[in-house]
Design a protein around this motif. Structure first.
Motif, PDB file in Angstrom:
ATOM      1  N   ASN A 193       0.828  -1.200   0.000  1.00  0.00           N
ATOM      2  CA  ASN A 193       0.000   0.000   0.000  1.00  0.00           C
ATOM      3  C   ASN A 193       0.864   1.252   0.000  1.00  0.00           C
ATOM      4  O   ASN A 193       2.058   1.213   0.326  1.00  0.00           O
ATOM      5  CB  ASN A 193      -0.907   0.032   1.227  1.00  0.00           C
ATOM      6  CG  ASN A 193      -1.987  -1.040   1.164  1.00  0.00           C
ATOM      7  OD1 ASN A 193      -2.340  -1.515   0.083  1.00  0.00           O
ATOM      8  ND2 ASN A 193      -2.496  -1.426   2.314  1.00  0.00           N
ATOM      9  N   TRP A 194       0.243   2.409  -0.316  1.00  0.00           N
ATOM     10  CA  TRP A 194       0.999   3.664  -0.301  1.00  0.00           C
ATOM     11  C   TRP A 194       1.327   4.099   1.113  1.00  0.00           C
ATOM     12  O   TRP A 194       2.260   4.859   1.343  1.00  0.00           O
ATOM     13  CB  TRP A 194       0.249   4.761  -1.052  1.00  0.00           C
ATOM     14  CG  TRP A 194      -1.069   5.175  -0.446  1.00  0.00           C
ATOM     15  CD1 TRP A 194      -2.292   4.659  -0.748  1.00  0.00           C
ATOM     16  CD2 TRP A 194      -1.292   6.199   0.519  1.00  0.00           C
ATOM     17  NE1 TRP A 194      -3.275   5.292  -0.009  1.00  0.00           N
ATOM     18  CE2 TRP A 194      -2.696   6.244   0.770  1.00  0.00           C
ATOM     19  CE3 TRP A 194      -0.455   7.086   1.198  1.00  0.00           C
ATOM     20  CZ2 TRP A 194      -3.268   7.141   1.664  1.00  0.00           C
ATOM     21  CZ3 TRP A 194      -1.033   7.976   2.094  1.00  0.00           C
ATOM     22  CH2 TRP A 194      -2.416   8.003   2.327  1.00  0.00           C
ATOM     23  N   ARG A 195       0.576   3.598   2.095  1.00  0.00           N
ATOM     24  CA  ARG A 195       0.917   3.831   3.490  1.00  0.00           C
ATOM     25  C   ARG A 195       0.692   2.518   4.234  1.00  0.00           C
ATOM     26  O   ARG A 195      -0.206   1.737   3.911  1.00  0.00           O
ATOM     27  CB  ARG A 195       0.095   4.955   4.107  1.00  0.00           C
ATOM     28  CG  ARG A 195      -1.393   4.687   4.139  1.00  0.00           C
ATOM     29  CD  ARG A 195      -2.153   5.813   4.800  1.00  0.00           C
ATOM     30  NE  ARG A 195      -3.589   5.599   4.686  1.00  0.00           N
ATOM     31  CZ  ARG A 195      -4.514   6.451   5.120  1.00  0.00           C
ATOM     32  NH1 ARG A 195      -4.132   7.554   5.724  1.00  0.00           N
ATOM     33  NH2 ARG A 195      -5.792   6.205   4.969  1.00  0.00           N
ATOM     34  N   ILE A 196       1.485   2.298   5.242  1.00  0.00           N
ATOM     35  CA  ILE A 196       1.485   1.023   5.944  1.00  0.00           C
ATOM     36  C   ILE A 196       1.331   1.303   7.436  1.00  0.00           C
ATOM     37  O   ILE A 196       2.083   2.105   8.010  1.00  0.00           O
ATOM     38  CB  ILE A 196       2.808   0.274   5.688  1.00  0.00           C
ATOM     39  CG1 ILE A 196       3.006   0.054   4.179  1.00  0.00           C
ATOM     40  CG2 ILE A 196       2.841  -1.052   6.427  1.00  0.00           C
ATOM     41  CD1 ILE A 196       4.442  -0.089   3.782  1.00  0.00           C
ATOM     42  N   ALA A 197       0.351   0.679   8.052  1.00  0.00           N
ATOM     43  CA  ALA A 197       0.154   0.860   9.490  1.00  0.00           C
ATOM     44  C   ALA A 197       1.162   0.008  10.254  1.00  0.00           C
ATOM     45  O   ALA A 197       1.382  -1.163   9.932  1.00  0.00           O
ATOM     46  CB  ALA A 197      -1.263   0.467   9.881  1.00  0.00           C
TER      47      ALA A 197
END
Length: 268
Positions: free
Chosen positions: A137-141
């Motif tokens: 993903n473009w951001r990762i938790a």
């Protein structure tokens, strides 16, 4: 949490909040000063229009806060008056508190009337957590853990602890949003229990990992997921987000379902 006495006048609201706060703090009601900061006839979750009073209070030792009296009475012991004012301009901070008030009512109502309200389905929880941590993903938790869960009708609300890491394989376009550089590749993250995250805007070029080993991203403290959809909280500045972190479930439900709207009304 609250009393169920409905008030219909400013005088009743002041007395109700005075008595409520005094009982909670274990002091005499005469020691609590109150004043009504806002009052309107507003539609409540039951579809009826009810009087609503936002009351500021203070006690001799310097502690103060804000409470709301209306269909029921609730005091936000999480916030001082100064905290409340930091939630926005005059009507903005009032709106935030009214949303929290409605969210609080919805949480309590659900927990009193619905069976298994706080019980998550382990398979769905695992899928949502895996999706948040998906490294393409473009951001990762990162540093994710479930803090609170509530089922409201057919909707499910998940409050996670966690922060975001920006995936350097993406760039941001104001027209198209986040665009991958070439093929979407997995982002390599350390296999440590806690990943340090540097606060950084997702709308700028993503810098490399710092010398201290911290990854660029966003220290959000809490992540809200409704069913399979992330409810964004970027509209909150850092101070407001820190405050809402204490009442994230109320914030989520009040923002989604809160019946009170004062934004377009005249300021007073």
């Amino acid at each position: 949490m609250s009393t169920l006495k409905s008030v219909v006048s400013a005088a009743q609201a002041r007395d109700e909040v005075r008595d409520y706060v005094a009982q909670e703090l274990g002091i005499s009601p005469e020691q609590v000063q109150t004043r009504v900061a806002f009052n309107r006839e507003l539609p409540w979750v039951d579809g009826r229009t009810r009087p609503c009073f936002l009351v500021e209070w203070a006690e001799p030792n310097g502690r103060d806060g804000v409470a709301i009296a209306g269909p029921y009475t609730h005091n936000f012991f999480e916030f001082s008056r100064a905290d409340a004012y930091q939630l926005g301009a005059q009507n903005a901070w009032r709106q935030q508190l009214l949303n929290l008030y409605a969210g609080c009512e919805l949480v309590v109502q659900a927990r009193l009337t619905q069976p298994l309200t706080d019980v998550t389905d382990p398979t769905r929880l695992a899928i949502i957590t895996q999706t948040l941590e998906e490294r393409t993903n473009w951001r990762i938790a990162v540093n994710v853990s479930l803090r609170e869960f509530l089922r409201l009708g057919t909707d499910e609300y998940y409050i996670f602890n966690g922060s975001w890491v920006w995936n350097p394989n993406y760039r941001y376009s104001h027209l198209k949003g986040f665009i991958p550089y070439g093929e979407k590749t997995l982002m390599e993250l350390p296999k440590t229990g806690f990943i340090p995250v540097k606060s950084h805007s997702p709308f700028e070029a993503i810098p490399p990992v710092g010398e201290d080993g911290a990854y660029p991203g966003e220290l959000v403290s809490f992540i809200i997921v409704k069913n399979n959809q992330i409810l964004e909280t970027r509209g909150l500045d850092l101070y407001a987000r820190t405050l809402m972190n204490q009442v994230a479930m109320f914030y989520a439900l009040g923002r989604e379902h809160g019946p009170f709207q004062i934004d377009l009304l005249e300021q007073q």
